[in-house]
Design a protein around this motif. Structure first.
Motif, short mmCIF file in Angstrom:
data_model
loop_
_atom_site.label_atom_id
_atom_site.label_comp_id
_atom_site.label_asym_id
_atom_site.label_seq_id
_atom_site.Cartn_x
_atom_site.Cartn_y
_atom_site.Cartn_z
N SER A 101 0.81 -1.21 0.00
CA SER A 101 0.00 0.00 0.00
C SER A 101 0.84 1.27 0.00
N THR A 102 2.12 1.17 -0.35
CA THR A 102 3.00 2.33 -0.39
C THR A 102 3.42 2.61 -1.83
N PHE A 103 3.34 3.88 -2.23
CA PHE A 103 3.67 4.33 -3.58
C PHE A 103 4.73 5.40 -3.49
N THR A 104 5.77 5.31 -4.32
CA THR A 104 6.79 6.35 -4.37
C THR A 104 7.15 6.62 -5.82
N ALA A 105 7.25 7.90 -6.20
CA ALA A 105 7.64 8.27 -7.55
C ALA A 105 8.39 9.60 -7.52
N LEU A 106 9.23 9.82 -8.52
CA LEU A 106 10.04 11.03 -8.61
C LEU A 106 9.58 11.90 -9.77
N SER A 107 9.73 13.21 -9.60
CA SER A 107 9.38 14.14 -10.67
C SER A 107 10.07 15.47 -10.38
N LEU A 108 10.25 16.29 -11.41
CA LEU A 108 10.68 17.66 -11.18
C LEU A 108 9.55 18.42 -10.50
N ALA A 109 9.89 19.20 -9.50
CA ALA A 109 8.86 19.88 -8.70
C ALA A 109 7.96 20.74 -9.57
N ARG A 110 8.54 21.54 -10.47
CA ARG A 110 7.72 22.44 -11.29
C ARG A 110 6.85 21.65 -12.27
N ASP A 111 7.39 20.53 -12.80
CA ASP A 111 6.59 19.71 -13.71
C ASP A 111 5.39 19.13 -12.98
N PHE A 112 5.59 18.74 -11.73
CA PHE A 112 4.50 18.15 -10.95
C PHE A 112 3.36 19.15 -10.79
N ILE A 113 3.71 20.41 -10.63
CA ILE A 113 2.70 21.44 -10.41
C ILE A 113 2.06 21.89 -11.72
N GLU A 114 2.88 22.09 -12.74
CA GLU A 114 2.41 22.79 -13.94
C GLU A 114 1.99 21.88 -15.09
N ASN A 115 2.49 20.65 -15.13
CA ASN A 115 2.24 19.78 -16.28
C ASN A 115 1.10 18.81 -16.00
N ASP A 116 -0.01 18.98 -16.71
CA ASP A 116 -1.17 18.10 -16.51
C ASP A 116 -0.87 16.65 -16.89
N GLU A 117 0.13 16.45 -17.73
CA GLU A 117 0.49 15.11 -18.18
C GLU A 117 1.62 14.50 -17.36
N CYS A 118 1.92 15.08 -16.21
CA CYS A 118 3.02 14.59 -15.37
C CYS A 118 2.82 13.11 -15.04
N THR A 119 3.82 12.30 -15.34
CA THR A 119 3.72 10.86 -15.12
C THR A 119 3.50 10.53 -13.65
#
Length: 218
Positions: free
Chosen positions: A34-52
């Motif tokens: 039940s634990t999920f972890t993923a990495l992303s660029l902070a700004r992409d996470f906020i601004e990109n609707d298609e963020c993986t």
């Protein structure tokens, strides 16, 4: 079901982790899967609707049987939360940091009064690679003695547009022509107001590991 958001900032990340956000979600009362972890660029996470990262998180919660409306609300609040932590006005986060954000989802059947401490303890244990950083103000005397100069704007022409070559890496705004700029011994430059405020809570350069003497060391 309810959810909680919390975060930690790593001022000394590995080069590959600079500017990265690690999103960790855990659903309490379920098994170890039940634990999920993923990495992303902070700004992409906020601004990109298609963020993986957002897509994977949404899928993980759906697979766990979480209500879609609850998922939409939780992810929206997560995006707003990350935006607030990483905004240019933040005094604890800079582009040279790495950010860890934890989203804890707690079923209603876990009684808050009886199990709150247990939930908090389990959440802390599940938040891997926790980094404990002691923030200490820089010496006021040292901060006052830092090199200062009046900024003369340097510009270049690109497709008939005038583009500034320099900006403060704390507020992410162009240096103001005629404004005061502080230069650290490492060579990094910042708006005077931004860096003075930064050193009120931290004694390290926002972009590298350069340390200034602390207030309590003098």
């Amino acid at each position: 079901m309810k959810h909680r958001l919390s975060h930690e900032i790593d001022n000394y990340p590995e080069p590959d982790d600079v500017g990265i956000i690690r999103v960790t979600a855990r659903i309490f009362g379920q098994d170890d899967n039940s634990t999920f972890t993923a990495l992303s660029l902070a700004r992409d996470f906020i601004e990109n609707d298609e963020c993986t990262t957002k897509e994977d998180l949404n899928y993980f919660l759906l697979e766990a049987g979480i209500n879609e409306d609850f998922i939409d609300n939780a992810i929206l609040e997560l995006i707003v939360y990350v935006d607030e932590v990483t905004c240019p006005a933040s005094i604890e986060y800079s582009p040279g940091c790495a950010l860890k954000v934890r989203l804890d989802l707690i079923p209603d059947y876990l009684d808050e009064d009886d199990d709150d401490s247990e939930v908090q303890e389990a959440a802390q244990a599940s938040f891997d690679e926790t980094i404990s950083i002691r923030f200490r103000p820089a010496s006021k005397l040292v901060v006052k003695s830092l090199t200062r100069k009046i900024y003369n704007k340097k510009i270049k022409k690109e497709k008939k547009k005038m583009i500034s070559l320099e900006e403060c890496r704390i507020c992410l705004q162009e240096f103001s022509n005629g404004g005061m700029v502080v230069t650290l011994s490492c060579g990094h430059e910042f708006d005077e107001e931004c860096i003075v405020k930064w050193f009120e809570t931290s004694h390290v350069c926002p972009l590298c590991r350069l340390e200034l003497p602390c207030q309590d060391e003098l």
